[in-house]
Design a protein around this motif. Structure first.
Motif, PDB file in Angstrom:
ATOM      1  N   MET A   1       0.622  -1.045  -0.073  1.00 26.03           N
ATOM      2  CA  MET A   1      -0.358  -0.152   0.205  1.00 26.03           C
ATOM      3  C   MET A   1       1.106   0.845   0.162  1.00 26.03           C
ATOM      4  N   ARG A   2       0.403   2.102  -0.733  1.00 20.67           N
ATOM      5  CA  ARG A   2       1.327   3.263  -1.505  1.00 20.67           C
ATOM      6  C   ARG A   2       1.285   4.100   0.136  1.00 20.67           C
ATOM      7  N   TRP A   3       2.059   5.176   0.553  1.00 21.51           N
ATOM      8  CA  TRP A   3       2.337   6.171   2.209  1.00 21.51           C
ATOM      9  C   TRP A   3       1.436   6.569   1.590  1.00 21.51           C
ATOM     10  N   THR A   4       0.635   7.752   0.799  1.00 22.26           N
ATOM     11  CA  THR A   4      -0.082   8.112   0.700  1.00 22.26           C
ATOM     12  C   THR A   4      -1.470   7.602   1.209  1.00 22.26           C
ATOM     13  N   SER A   5      -2.163   6.454   0.650  1.00 24.25           N
ATOM     14  CA  SER A   5      -3.554   5.467   0.807  1.00 24.25           C
ATOM     15  C   SER A   5      -3.481   5.098   2.338  1.00 24.25           C
ATOM     16  N   ALA A   6      -2.097   5.101   2.725  1.00 27.11           N
ATOM     17  CA  ALA A   6      -1.927   4.461   4.153  1.00 27.11           C
ATOM     18  C   ALA A   6      -2.390   6.053   4.841  1.00 27.11           C
ATOM     19  N   LEU A   7      -1.731   7.506   3.967  1.00 29.44           N
ATOM     20  CA  LEU A   7      -2.466   8.346   5.242  1.00 29.44           C
ATOM     21  C   LEU A   7      -3.899   8.673   5.183  1.00 29.44           C
ATOM     22  N   ILE A   9      -6.389   6.589   4.942  1.00 30.51           N
ATOM     23  CA  ILE A   9      -6.716   5.992   5.327  1.00 30.51           C
ATOM     24  C   ILE A   9      -6.663   5.997   6.657  1.00 30.51           C
ATOM     25  N   TYR A  10      -5.884   6.376   7.354  1.00 26.27           N
ATOM     26  CA  TYR A  10      -5.677   7.085   8.598  1.00 26.27           C
ATOM     27  C   TYR A  10      -6.387   8.275   9.350  1.00 26.27           C
ATOM     28  N   ILE A  11      -6.652   9.186   8.178  1.00 23.40           N
ATOM     29  CA  ILE A  11      -7.193  10.094   8.309  1.00 23.40           C
ATOM     30  C   ILE A  11      -8.852  10.186   8.260  1.00 23.40           C
ATOM     31  N   LEU A  12      -9.114   8.493   7.556  1.00 28.50           N
ATOM     32  CA  LEU A  12     -10.469   8.551   7.611  1.00 28.50           C
ATOM     33  C   LEU A  12     -11.065   8.093   8.901  1.00 28.50           C
ATOM     34  N   PHE A  13     -10.343   7.064   9.592  1.00 22.85           N
ATOM     35  CA  PHE A  13     -10.077   6.583  11.035  1.00 22.85           C
ATOM     36  C   PHE A  13      -9.969   7.003  11.882  1.00 22.85           C
ATOM     37  N   TRP A  14      -9.185   8.350  12.209  1.00 20.71           N
ATOM     38  CA  TRP A  14      -9.485   9.611  12.831  1.00 20.71           C
ATOM     39  C   TRP A  14     -10.513  10.372  12.958  1.00 20.71           C
ATOM     40  N   SER A  15     -11.238  10.387  11.890  1.00 19.85           N
ATOM     41  CA  SER A  15     -12.065  11.584  11.842  1.00 19.85           C
ATOM     42  C   SER A  15     -13.889  10.641  12.680  1.00 19.85           C
ATOM     43  N   LEU A  16     -13.317   9.518  12.007  1.00 13.55           N
ATOM     44  CA  LEU A  16     -14.075   8.204  12.630  1.00 13.55           C
ATOM     45  C   LEU A  16     -14.099   7.974  13.973  1.00 13.55           C
ATOM     46  N   SER A  17     -13.425   8.075  14.526  1.00 11.32           N
ATOM     47  CA  SER A  17     -12.854   8.115  16.117  1.00 11.32           C
ATOM     48  C   SER A  17     -13.418   9.521  16.360  1.00 11.32           C
ATOM     49  N   VAL A  60      -7.267   6.151  19.901  1.00  6.77           N
ATOM     50  CA  VAL A  60      -8.203   4.809  19.391  1.00  6.77           C
ATOM     51  C   VAL A  60      -7.594   5.444  17.530  1.00  6.77           C
ATOM     52  N   ALA A  61      -8.030   6.545  17.157  1.00  4.33           N
ATOM     53  CA  ALA A  61      -7.821   6.288  15.575  1.00  4.33           C
ATOM     54  C   ALA A  61      -6.218   5.302  15.505  1.00  4.33           C
ATOM     55  N   THR A  62      -5.400   5.654  15.740  1.00 10.49           N
ATOM     56  CA  THR A  62      -3.577   4.566  15.835  1.00 10.49           C
ATOM     57  C   THR A  62      -4.026   3.312  16.258  1.00 10.49           C
TER      58      THR A  62
END
Length: 93
Positions: A1-7, A9-17, A60-62
């Motif tokens: 997975m490219r780092w931009t995709s991972a970033l 997805i992390y932002i999506l997890f953070w906003s959900l959290s 939580v997001a991490t």
């Protein structure tokens, strides 16, 4: 997975959290023993600590993101695992 995709997805997890964490630990003015200011909603928090909430959301997001990445790497849960009705099977004629 490219780092931009991972970033992303992390932002999506953070906003959900944010929505998962925000309701916990909130005390209204009445619960804190204070008096309401005219025009203040009764459900409004007595004190808002943005830094504390951001820290909890980040934890939580991490955690969720690490679990997602481990699942991505090791394939613990796949689409076939959650296919409850057998719709993923190919029908051949």
């Amino acid at each position: 997975m490219r780092w931009t995709s991972a970033l992303a997805i992390y932002i999506l997890f953070w906003s959900l959290s944010v929505f998962l964490v925000l309701p916990f630990g909130v005390r209204t003015t009445r619960e804190a023993g204070g008096e309401l200011v005219p025009g203040q909603a009764e459900s409004a928090p007595h004190e808002f600590h943005a830094g504390r909430i951001a820290w909890r959301v980040t934890i939580v997001a991490t955690t969720l993101f690490v679990l997602f990445q481990l699942n991505y790497a090791y394939g613990w849960i796949t689409p076939q695992t959650v296919d409850l009705f057998g719709r993923g099977k190919m029908v051949t004629r």
